[in-house]
Design an enzyme around this catalytic site. Structure first.
Site, PDB file in Angstrom:
ATOM      1  N   ASN A 401       0.769  -1.242   0.000  1.00 56.63           N
ATOM      2  CA  ASN A 401       0.000   0.000   0.000  1.00 56.63           C
ATOM      3  C   ASN A 401       0.803   1.297   0.000  1.00 56.63           C
ATOM      4  OD1 ASN A 401      -2.653  -1.268   0.233  1.00 56.63           O
ATOM      5  ND2 ASN A 401      -1.956  -1.866   2.261  1.00 56.63           N
ATOM      6  N   TYR A 402       2.075   1.247   0.339  1.00 55.98           N
ATOM      7  CA  TYR A 402       2.795   2.504   0.539  1.00 55.98           C
ATOM      8  C   TYR A 402       4.042   2.698  -0.310  1.00 55.98           C
ATOM      9  CZ  TYR A 402      -0.177   3.577   4.499  1.00 55.98           C
ATOM     10  OH  TYR A 402      -1.250   3.879   5.284  1.00 55.98           O
ATOM     11  N   LEU A 403       4.608   1.609  -0.793  1.00 51.41           N
ATOM     12  CA  LEU A 403       5.872   1.746  -1.512  1.00 51.41           C
ATOM     13  C   LEU A 403       5.634   1.767  -3.010  1.00 51.41           C
ATOM     14  CD1 LEU A 403       7.956  -0.685   0.705  1.00 51.41           C
ATOM     15  CD2 LEU A 403       7.896   1.816   0.785  1.00 51.41           C
TER      16      LEU A 403
END
Length: 443
Positions: A401-403
């Site tokens: 979800n974030y990288l």
DNA sequence: CCAGAGACTTGGAAAAATCTTG
DNA sequence: CAAGATTTTTCCAAGTCTCTGG
């Protein structure tokens, strides 16, 4: 064995017709298409509705969204019919129904993560986070200036933005009384932050999913003093940022950068950190060594985002077992060394512990065995350290979800690490849009 | 503004599948 | 090849944020 496989294929065949949707003429994979079976609601943390009966969902509960001229899926329960058929091309859901636990909420069927629709919005998310790079300097300068603003709302916005930027805190929307009592930045209570003179803040609260956030950080003196001021004359359970909510905060952020909201900082922080760590720490070496670097960077991001997991039930047993194995190998090593000494003197090897005699090996062969065993012990030690190190840290959430996947793909290309070593099959499918990135790509 | 409806992303646990190893 | 370890997938809860109508 055979039956199992046949059974699986049968199931797949049954479900095949629910697995795909034609969107703008393109066949796309559908995400989870099942309604949740009746059961007991298991909220997380201290949830007021814990154990409440979750009733069965019927076709009469379900609203379908489908093209004007597309055939409406047949209702699978005889004698029943869908609640409603809609033709709304401004949303991405294929159908939804009311959450039986909280009728104000909905459950949706969306396209799968690997669909081009999701991929496109994922890419937009990361492009927005990259755009923040161009603004971050000014944003930091602006909130630093407002740490001492006489306008208390401005001051609270400044400090909250600082915490979101520095600590990657979530925005913190208001919650109802019938939900678990958790907080994010804007909903922090006085009791969640303890000051440690002269300039440290100790955070302690339950965040999303009632995961504990504990962190002590050094902050700029004006921030420390502002917190002191926000806490003054308040009770422990009062709002720290009483002049603030996520709406006000995001409205302000949008004035600083188009489309900027609080969550963008988390994406930015995570992806920036990965890119930075990889650039700084990647050395020449084999694939395994490079993966250690990657996982290390991944771990740092997970810690920043506070992505935790509970220690597996068998963890300590597994550690004990590994320790025993190492002890065994140490004993073997000791014996090998004795035999090496003897072999050098032309003596036969000692008897093994079970009394059998061993083969007479040349000193060179014994030396080789010793170094192999040593390497084995070293590897086990490293594996154990990593295992212990990561027992409460979840790496998957940030990867998913974030990288920005383009950081990973480009790094793999530059350092000749096969992408399959980092992304599994579904991640490769989800990040299809990132696979052709230029090797020079930097976040 | 402001509250509530709505839609979408993010999250950890558990189940299932796959891999490893004695 | 079975038991155990590890990885992947599924499940569904819990966030974020936008929009709308008063």
């Amino acid at each position: 064995m055979q039956e199992k496989k046949a059974l699986k294929e049968e199931k797949l065949k049954q479900e095949e017709k629910y697995m795909w949707a034609i969107v703008d003429g393109v066949k796309e994979k559908v995400g989870n298409f099942r309604v949740e079976p009746p059961g007991l609601f298991r909220g997380r943390g201290e949830h007021p509705k814990m154990g409440k009966l979750k009733k069965r969902i019927h076709p009469r509960d379900i609203i379908i969204n489908i093209g004007e001229d597309a055939p409406v899926p047949e209702c699978p329960i005889p004698g029943e019919r869908w609640k409603e058929i809609r033709h709304d091309n401004t949303v991405t859901w294929l159908c939804y129904w009311s959450d039986p636990i909280n009728p104000k909420l909905f459950k949706y069927v969306f396209l799968a993560a690997s669909s081009s629709l999701k991929g496109q919005s994922d890419k937009e998310k990361y492009e927005k986070a990259r755009l923040l790079k161009d603004y971050i300097e000014n944003i930091r300068a602006a909130y630093t200036k407002d740490f001492t603003s006489k306008d208390i709302t401005k001051q609270q916005i400044a400090v909250a933005t600082y915490l979101i930027d520095k600590l990657a805190l979530r925005a913190g929307n208001e919650k109802d009384d019938d939900e678990a009592d958790t907080v994010g930045c804007c909903t922090l209570k006085v009791e969640n932050v303890t000051r440690e003179a002269p300039n440290k803040l100790q955070f302690n609260f339950l965040g999303k999913d009632s995961i504990k956030y504990e962190n002590t950080v050094e902050v700029e003196l004006p921030v420390y003093n502002a917190i002191l001021k926000f806490q003054k004359d308040k009770g422990p359970s009062d709002d720290l940022f009483d002049k603030l909510d996520t709406n006000k905060l995001n409205t302000h952020l949008k004035e600083l950068m188009p489309g900027l909201t609080a969550k963008v900082f988390r994406t930015y922080n995570a992806s920036f950190t990965l890119d930075d760590k990889l650039a700084k720490d990647t050395k020449d070496g084999d694939v395994a060594e490079k993966m250690v670097v990657y996982n290390h960077a991944n771990k740092e991001v997970a810690i920043i985002c506070n992505h935790q997991r509970s220690v597996s039930k068998s963890h300590s047993a597994q550690m004990t077992k590994l320790n025993e194995k190492i002890d065994e190998l140490q004993a073997v090593l000791k014996e090998l060394k004795v035999d090496l000494d003897r072999a050098r003197k032309g003596k036969p090897p000692t008897k093994s512990s079970d009394g059998k005699s061993k083969r007479n090996l040349a000193p060179e062969a014994l030396e080789k065995k010793i170094s192999q065993t040593n390497a084995k012990v070293e590897k086990m030690r490293r594996d154990m350290m990593t295992k212990e190190d990561l027992k409460t840290i979840a790496l998957g959430t940030s990867k998913l979800n974030y990288l920005d996947p383009r950081i990973t793909v480009a790094w793999c290309k530059r350092h000749e690490v096969p992408i399959e070593k980092i992304f599994n099959k579904s991640l490769i499918a989800k990040f299809a849009w990132a696979m052709d990135v230029d090797p020079d790509f930097r976040f």
